[in-house]
Design a protein around this motif. Structure first.
Motif, PDB file in Angstrom:
ATOM      1  N   ASN A  50       0.792  -1.192  -0.064  1.00 45.57           N
ATOM      2  CA  ASN A  50      -0.066  -0.110  -0.072  1.00 45.57           C
ATOM      3  C   ASN A  50       0.938   1.114   0.153  1.00 45.57           C
ATOM      4  OD1 ASN A  50      -2.335   1.299   0.021  1.00 45.57           O
ATOM      5  ND2 ASN A  50      -2.327   1.543   2.038  1.00 45.57           N
ATOM      6  N   LEU A  51       1.790   1.339   0.765  1.00 44.58           N
ATOM      7  CA  LEU A  51       2.626   2.675   0.931  1.00 44.58           C
ATOM      8  C   LEU A  51       3.398   2.690  -0.447  1.00 44.58           C
ATOM      9  CD1 LEU A  51       3.694   4.531   3.017  1.00 44.58           C
ATOM     10  CD2 LEU A  51       5.886   3.056   3.374  1.00 44.58           C
ATOM     11  N   LYS A  52       3.899   1.703  -1.369  1.00 49.89           N
ATOM     12  CA  LYS A  52       4.455   1.908  -2.530  1.00 49.89           C
ATOM     13  C   LYS A  52       3.533   2.567  -3.615  1.00 49.89           C
ATOM     14  CE  LYS A  52       8.398  -0.194  -0.943  1.00 49.89           C
ATOM     15  NZ  LYS A  52       9.442   0.659  -0.712  1.00 49.89           N
ATOM     16  N   PHE A  53       2.376   2.070  -3.300  1.00 47.84           N
ATOM     17  CA  PHE A  53       1.371   2.397  -4.357  1.00 47.84           C
ATOM     18  C   PHE A  53       0.947   3.894  -4.012  1.00 47.84           C
ATOM     19  CE2 PHE A  53      -3.340   2.558  -5.740  1.00 47.84           C
ATOM     20  CZ  PHE A  53      -3.181   2.502  -7.074  1.00 47.84           C
ATOM     21  N   LYS A  54       0.870   4.328  -2.910  1.00 47.27           N
ATOM     22  CA  LYS A  54       0.446   5.747  -2.212  1.00 47.27           C
ATOM     23  C   LYS A  54       1.530   6.708  -3.103  1.00 47.27           C
ATOM     24  CE  LYS A  54      -2.122   5.661   1.833  1.00 47.27           C
ATOM     25  NZ  LYS A  54      -2.102   5.815   3.291  1.00 47.27           N
ATOM     26  N   GLU A  55       2.861   6.180  -3.096  1.00 47.68           N
ATOM     27  CA  GLU A  55       3.803   6.948  -3.738  1.00 47.68           C
ATOM     28  C   GLU A  55       3.683   7.216  -5.150  1.00 47.68           C
ATOM     29  OE1 GLU A  55       7.522   4.965  -2.616  1.00 47.68           O
ATOM     30  OE2 GLU A  55       7.097   5.320  -0.268  1.00 47.68           O
ATOM     31  N   PHE A  56       3.252   6.122  -5.666  1.00 45.43           N
ATOM     32  CA  PHE A  56       3.170   6.087  -7.209  1.00 45.43           C
ATOM     33  C   PHE A  56       2.079   6.866  -7.395  1.00 45.43           C
ATOM     34  CE2 PHE A  56       1.715   3.827 -11.262  1.00 45.43           C
ATOM     35  CZ  PHE A  56       2.606   4.296 -11.914  1.00 45.43           C
TER      36      PHE A  56
END
Length: 196
Positions: A50-56
C-alpha cells in the motif's frame, strides 16, 4: 426440547458495514471520472504494498486518478452491457476487471502512461508464499552481523545456531530458500534479517 436463549452467536467486532451508500459514492465518483478524463486503463497487480502504491499515486495526482475496490462495483459504474454503459464501448472495459485489478483514469498520452508503468518498479522483501528467485544458503561458522540477543529468534526460525563466547554461530550449513520453491514464513523473516 426448546431452543436455549444462551446459545447465540455474538459478534465482538465493532466494524460497521460500508453499505449501499458507500458503493453509490464509488459508482458516482467513477462516473464523474469518466466525464473528466480522456483515457481509461485497466491495470492488474500482484503482491502490492500500500505504501509503495501511495507514492506512485502521489506522482500522478495532478493528471490522473486511480480506483481500487470491488470489481463488481467498478463494473456496474462503467456499465456491464450496451444498455447500461455510461459511454459507448465502456462495457468492454468492465469485462476486463477481474482478479487483482483497478482502473486508471488519465489525460496523459498512451506512450507516457506505458513509460510510467514500465519505469516504476519498487523492490521489497519477499513475502510468505512468493517464489524464490535464487537459492540462499548459509555456511557453517560465526554470524558476526547478529548480536547475542538475536540467537533465540534465529533458533525459533529453525536455524541451527548457538552462542559461542557471545557470538552467534551457525552449527551446520543451512538453506534458507531453494530457487523456484515457495518461501516459508520462517524463511521470509530470516531473509529480512540478512537484508543490507
Amino acid at each position: 426440547m426448546p431452543k436455549s436463549k444462551r446459545n447465540k452467536a455474538i459478534t465482538l467486532s465493532k466494524t460497521k458495514k460500508k453499505g449501499r451508500e458507500h458503493k453509490e459514492v464509488i459508482v458516482n465518483s467513477i462516473r464523474e471520472a469518466v466525464e473528466n478524463y480522456n483515457s481509461i486503463y485497466v491495470f492488474s497487480y500482484e503482491n502490492m504494498r500500500n505504501l509503495k502504491f501511495k507514492e506512485f499515486r502521489e506522482q500522478l495526482k495532478t493528471s490522473s486518478r486511480f480506483f481500487l475496490g470491488s470489481n463488481k462495483v467498478m463494473q456496474i459504474s462503467l456499465g456491464r452491457s450496451d444498455s447500461d454503459e455510461v459511454r459507448p464501448g465502456l462495457h468492454k472495459v468492465s469485462k476486463l476487471l477481474h482478479g487483482n485489478s483497478g482502473l486508471f483514469f488519465t489525460n496523459l498520452p498512451k506512450e507516457e502512461v506505458i513509460r510510467l508503468f514500465e519505469a516504476y518498479e519498487e523492490h521489497d522483501f519477499a513475502r510468505t508464499g512468493s517464489t524464490a528467485t535464487e537459492k540462499v544458503e548459509l555456511h557453517e561458522g560465526p554470524l558476526d552481523q547478529f548480536t547475542h540477543e538475536m540467537e533465540p529468534f534465529l533458533r525459533k526460525q529453525g536455524m541451527p545456531v548457538r552462542l559461542n563466547k557471545g557470538v552467534v554461530e551457525l552449527v551446520s550449513d543451512f538453506v534458507i530458500c531453494e530457487e523456484g520453491k515457495a518461501i516459508s514464513p520462517e524463511s521470509a523473516r530470516i531473509l529480512v534479517c540478512f537484508a543490507p
